[in-house]
Write an enzyme that holds these catalytic residues in place. Structure first.
Site, short mmCIF file in Angstrom:
data_model
loop_
_atom_site.label_atom_id
_atom_site.label_comp_id
_atom_site.label_asym_id
_atom_site.label_seq_id
_atom_site.Cartn_x
_atom_site.Cartn_y
_atom_site.Cartn_z
CB SER A 176 39.74 42.09 32.71
OG SER A 176 38.34 42.29 32.72
CB ILE A 235 37.36 51.06 32.90
CG1 ILE A 235 37.07 50.19 34.14
CG2 ILE A 235 38.34 52.18 33.26
CD1 ILE A 235 38.25 49.42 34.66
NE ARG A 242 37.21 34.84 42.73
CZ ARG A 242 36.77 36.05 42.37
NH1 ARG A 242 35.56 36.16 41.82
NH2 ARG A 242 37.50 37.11 42.55
N GLY A 289 31.42 45.35 25.35
CA GLY A 289 30.98 46.73 25.55
C GLY A 289 29.61 46.99 24.94
CG LEU A 317 29.94 47.43 19.90
CD1 LEU A 317 28.69 47.78 19.08
CD2 LEU A 317 30.02 48.34 21.13
CE1 TYR A 369 43.37 41.32 32.73
CE2 TYR A 369 43.57 41.13 35.12
CZ TYR A 369 43.31 41.90 33.99
OH TYR A 369 43.02 43.23 34.14
CG ASP A 374 38.25 42.38 16.51
OD1 ASP A 374 39.07 42.53 17.44
OD2 ASP A 374 37.47 41.42 16.40
CG PHE A 382 34.17 33.27 46.42
CD1 PHE A 382 33.14 32.34 46.41
CD2 PHE A 382 34.22 34.21 45.38
CE1 PHE A 382 32.19 32.34 45.40
CE2 PHE A 382 33.28 34.21 44.37
CZ PHE A 382 32.25 33.27 44.38
CG LEU A 404 32.10 41.78 46.84
CD1 LEU A 404 31.47 40.44 47.18
CD2 LEU A 404 33.18 42.15 47.87
O1 GDU Z 1 30.52 36.55 44.58
C1 GDU Z 1 31.61 36.94 45.03
C2 GDU Z 1 32.52 37.72 44.25
C3 GDU Z 1 33.72 38.09 44.81
N1 GDU Z 1 34.03 37.72 46.09
C4 GDU Z 1 35.31 38.14 46.68
O2 GDU Z 1 35.35 39.55 46.63
C5 GDU Z 1 36.70 40.00 46.41
C6 GDU Z 1 36.70 40.89 45.19
O3 GDU Z 1 36.40 40.07 44.06
P1 GDU Z 1 36.15 40.68 42.60
O4 GDU Z 1 35.87 39.53 41.68
O5 GDU Z 1 35.13 41.77 42.69
O6 GDU Z 1 37.51 41.38 42.28
P2 GDU Z 1 38.98 40.75 42.16
O7 GDU Z 1 39.79 41.38 43.25
O8 GDU Z 1 38.99 39.29 42.06
O9 GDU Z 1 39.33 41.26 40.71
C7 GDU Z 1 39.95 42.45 40.38
O10 GDU Z 1 41.27 42.15 40.13
C8 GDU Z 1 41.45 41.18 39.13
C9 GDU Z 1 42.91 40.93 39.03
O11 GDU Z 1 43.42 40.48 40.25
C10 GDU Z 1 40.87 41.65 37.80
O12 GDU Z 1 41.57 42.78 37.33
C11 GDU Z 1 39.41 42.00 38.00
O13 GDU Z 1 38.85 42.49 36.79
C12 GDU Z 1 39.30 43.02 39.12
O14 GDU Z 1 37.99 43.36 39.40
C13 GDU Z 1 37.53 38.74 46.24
O15 GDU Z 1 38.15 38.45 47.45
C14 GDU Z 1 36.52 37.65 45.91
O16 GDU Z 1 36.88 36.36 46.35
C15 GDU Z 1 33.16 36.97 46.87
O17 GDU Z 1 33.45 36.63 48.02
N2 GDU Z 1 31.97 36.61 46.30
#
Ligand code: GDU
Length: 326
Positions: free
Chosen positions: A75, A11, A281, A34, A31, A139, A49, A206, A188
């Site tokens: 995160s 970001i 998950r 990043g 890094l 987190y 750092d 998931f 995702l």
């Molecule tokens: O292989 C995957 C990956 C994700 N999901 C689902 O897809 C949705 C989105 O998942 P992400 O991991 O992409 O995103 P999150 O909503 O879990 O995470 C977001 O919110 C988090 C805090 O809640 C953190 O800030 C994170 O960095 C941010 O991307 C979720 O329901 C997750 O269960 C799947 O089904 N399969």
């Protein structure tokens, strides 16, 4: 000059690309996650750092900083449960050091990357900034702790700040020069696109038993360039005196289920996905959708791009044949 801490990350690097159009920018990044190549070459770069007071002091000594934008954080929700020390050391303790040095060098404007994870499992379908915060993992708690600290610093020291609660950041820069590149990838949209490029055998969904329209989790996806523009609007608000302290949601106001995201990826790429339905998950709320009306009403920002734009731009980025080598 604006100091962007963590400006080599996903970001942060997109923010820097927008910010260099109007401001002088210095990036501080260790890094660890990043990439040096992701930092626009119009910005100055210091490899250092956030956890090192000496590294921070060097930047404040060398550059006339008028505001700090802080993106340097861990995160991953799951990792934060396994390694809370890492999260509190970096996301809380190191941020406190940064705030101390800002006071020492009389830098009084701060933009903070917060998260939808501060809400935990919200009781409402559409989350506003008045929705109760009740994070369910280290987190989310680490980010909410800093929000509380910022409010105290504003009250006692006159700090001017904006905390931005991101929902699901996704997508890539329009030219595909930079994009999302996490190792390992857990999000995702990149996972689906990597699968459709043949880099993963299947996609796991998931959980299919959530109380949502199709049983899969609903999220509010926001284009990373829209996020970048929100930061710039917030920075302008602070610097021109329009804003003193604010907390804003950053989302699209529209939720998509995991199934809908996968279907949209299939439509945009013209490729079929091999989907495996698995259990939930840990720590995933059923639905997280943001109302971003407050920031629109106060400083006029709203998301311009939707899910199609997000996935199209991410596809352009992930399809780059050289991406494995950068
Ligand atoms: O292989 C995957 C990956 C994700 N999901 C689902 O897809 C949705 C989105 O998942 P992400 O991991 O992409 O995103 P999150 O909503 O879990 O995470 C977001 O919110 C988090 C805090 O809640 C953190 O800030 C994170 O960095 C941010 O991307 C979720 O329901 C997750 O269960 C799947 O089904 N399969």
């Amino acid at each position: 000059m604006i100091l962007v801490v963590g400006g080599a990350g996903y970001i942060g690097s997109h923010l820097v690309k927008e910010l260099v159009k109007t401001k002088e920018v210095v990036v501080l990044d260790n890094l660890s996650t990043g990439h040096r190549w992701a930092v626009d070459n119009r910005a100055a770069f210091v490899q250092g750092d956030l956890c090192s007071e000496a590294d921070l002091a060097e930047v404040f000594e060398k550059y006339p900083i008028e505001a700090v934008m802080h993106f340097a954080a861990f995160s991953l929700v799951g990792e934060s449960v396994e390694k809370p020390q890492k999260y509190y050391d970096n996301n809380v303790a190191a941020t406190l050091t940064l705030l101390r040095l800002m006071r020492k060098y009389n830098v009084n404007h701060f933009i903070f990357s917060s998260t939808a994870a501060t809400y935990g499992i919200p009781a409402v379908d559409m989350i506003t900034e008045n929705t109760a915060t009740n994070p369910i993992n280290p987190y989310g708690r680490s980010k909410l702790m800093i929000e509380h600290i910022l409010a105290d610093f504003a009250a006692s020291y006159g700090l001017k700040y904006v905390a931005l609660r991101y929902f699901n950041a996704a997508g890539a820069y329009e030219t595909a020069e930079i994009g999302e590149d996490h190792h390992p990838e857990t999000h995702l949209i990149p996972i689906v696109l990597e699968h459709l490029l043949g880099q993963r055998e299947s996609i796991s969904v998931f959980g299919t038993d959530y109380e949502t329209t199709d049983g899969t989790c609903i999220r509010d996806y926001i284009h990373v360039t829209d996020l970048a523009k929100a930061h710039i609007a917030a920075l302008q608000g602070l610097l021109n005196g329009h804003l003193n302290t604010a907390v804003y949601n950053l989302g699209n106001g529209k939720g998509y289920s995991v199934k809908e995201v996968i279907e949209t990826c299939e439509q945009i790429t013209g490729r079929p996905a091999n989907v495996v339905y698995t259990g939930r998950r840990a720590g995933d709320p059923a639905q997280l959708v943001a109302s971003s009306e407050k920031i629109f009403n106060e400083i006029g920002w709203k998301a311009e791009m939707g899910l199609q734009d997000i996935i199209s731009s991410a596809w352009k980025w992930h399809s780059r044949t050289d991406i494995q080598n950068i």
